[in-house]
Design a protein around this motif. Sequence first.
Motif, mmCIF file in Angstrom:
data_model
loop_
_atom_site.group_PDB
_atom_site.id
_atom_site.type_symbol
_atom_site.label_atom_id
_atom_site.label_comp_id
_atom_site.label_asym_id
_atom_site.label_seq_id
_atom_site.Cartn_x
_atom_site.Cartn_y
_atom_site.Cartn_z
ATOM 1 N N SER A 1 0.834 -1.189 0.000
ATOM 2 C CA SER A 1 0.000 0.000 0.000
ATOM 3 C C SER A 1 0.874 1.246 0.000
ATOM 4 C CB SER A 1 -0.891 -0.006 1.242
ATOM 5 O OG SER A 1 -1.688 1.131 1.263
ATOM 6 N N TYR A 2 0.575 2.143 -0.917
ATOM 7 C CA TYR A 2 1.334 3.375 -1.053
ATOM 8 C C TYR A 2 0.435 4.580 -0.813
ATOM 9 C CZ TYR A 2 4.990 0.697 -3.476
ATOM 10 O OH TYR A 2 5.985 -0.189 -3.806
ATOM 11 N N ILE B 1 -1.000 8.365 -1.677
ATOM 12 C CA ILE B 1 -1.285 9.128 -2.891
ATOM 13 C C ILE B 1 -0.258 10.254 -2.951
ATOM 14 C CG2 ILE B 1 -2.956 10.623 -4.042
ATOM 15 C CD1 ILE B 1 -5.162 8.903 -2.718
ATOM 16 N N ASP C 1 6.876 7.725 0.112
ATOM 17 C CA ASP C 1 6.927 6.815 -1.035
ATOM 18 C C ASP C 1 7.543 7.440 -2.278
ATOM 19 O OD1 ASP C 1 5.738 4.675 0.358
ATOM 20 O OD2 ASP C 1 3.732 5.489 -0.018
ATOM 21 N N GLY D 1 -5.086 0.930 -16.205
ATOM 22 C CA GLY D 1 -5.225 0.633 -14.786
ATOM 23 C C GLY D 1 -5.696 -0.791 -14.561
ATOM 24 N N GLY E 1 -2.157 7.778 -7.629
ATOM 25 C CA GLY E 1 -3.132 7.176 -6.731
ATOM 26 C C GLY E 1 -3.118 5.660 -6.896
ATOM 27 N N PRO E 2 -4.124 4.979 -6.351
ATOM 28 C CA PRO E 2 -4.145 3.514 -6.379
ATOM 29 C C PRO E 2 -4.039 2.895 -7.775
ATOM 30 C CG PRO E 2 -5.788 4.326 -4.846
ATOM 31 C CD PRO E 2 -5.237 5.524 -5.570
ATOM 32 N N SER E 3 -4.735 3.440 -8.757
ATOM 33 C CA SER E 3 -4.681 2.861 -10.110
ATOM 34 C C SER E 3 -3.306 3.043 -10.746
ATOM 35 C CB SER E 3 -5.753 3.483 -11.006
ATOM 36 O OG SER E 3 -7.034 3.098 -10.562
ATOM 37 N N THR E 4 -2.697 4.203 -10.547
ATOM 38 C CA THR E 4 -1.359 4.430 -11.106
ATOM 39 C C THR E 4 -0.339 3.555 -10.393
ATOM 40 O OG1 THR E 4 -1.929 6.674 -11.795
ATOM 41 C CG2 THR E 4 0.420 6.158 -11.594
ATOM 42 N N TRP E 5 -0.446 3.431 -9.063
ATOM 43 C CA TRP E 5 0.467 2.535 -8.340
ATOM 44 C C TRP E 5 0.316 1.113 -8.876
ATOM 45 C CZ3 TRP E 5 4.657 3.855 -6.140
ATOM 46 C CH2 TRP E 5 4.773 4.998 -5.349
ATOM 47 N N TRP E 6 -0.929 0.671 -9.102
ATOM 48 C CA TRP E 6 -1.144 -0.671 -9.625
ATOM 49 C C TRP E 6 -0.432 -0.843 -10.962
ATOM 50 C CZ3 TRP E 6 -2.919 -2.745 -14.082
ATOM 51 C CH2 TRP E 6 -3.127 -4.134 -14.095
ATOM 52 N N GLU F 1 3.257 -1.182 -10.662
ATOM 53 C CA GLU F 1 3.665 -2.482 -10.138
ATOM 54 C C GLU F 1 3.341 -3.633 -11.087
ATOM 55 O OE1 GLU F 1 1.701 -2.550 -6.315
ATOM 56 O OE2 GLU F 1 3.574 -1.927 -5.360
#
Length: 121
Positions: A2-3, A5, A14, A57, A70-75, A78
């Motif tokens: 978990s990162y 935003i 992060d 995403g 945010g979460p979609s970009t982090w996904w 990765e």
Amino acid sequence: MSYAILSIGMSGGDVPDLHQILIEQGFGCGEDPNAYPQIFGPATESAVKLFQASHDGPDSRVLAVDGVVGPSTWWALENPSGSAQGQPGQVLPDMPSQAASNPIAAAALQSAWVELHKQVF
């Protein structure tokens, strides 16, 4: 994992991980990954926008090109080999060669061409 935003102006936390992932994937962010403190500056924001313009995403939808991680970009960071990804500089065989006024415009044009080629409307 978990990162947080992240957006322009932030530092520490992060941000070093973001820089490292961007650099490893060929998105130079103008930042020295060993520098301290690492700052999410204009060069990082540009690299993030270029990344977003060429990646999908977790829902296989185009990422918002807003420079916010945010979460979609982090996904997507990765999972670079997840759903079909347009890679920076990738030119489809029938894509007309165009000079773009800036790198973000070039990435947006490339992303649009990839989506059109995949017949995503």
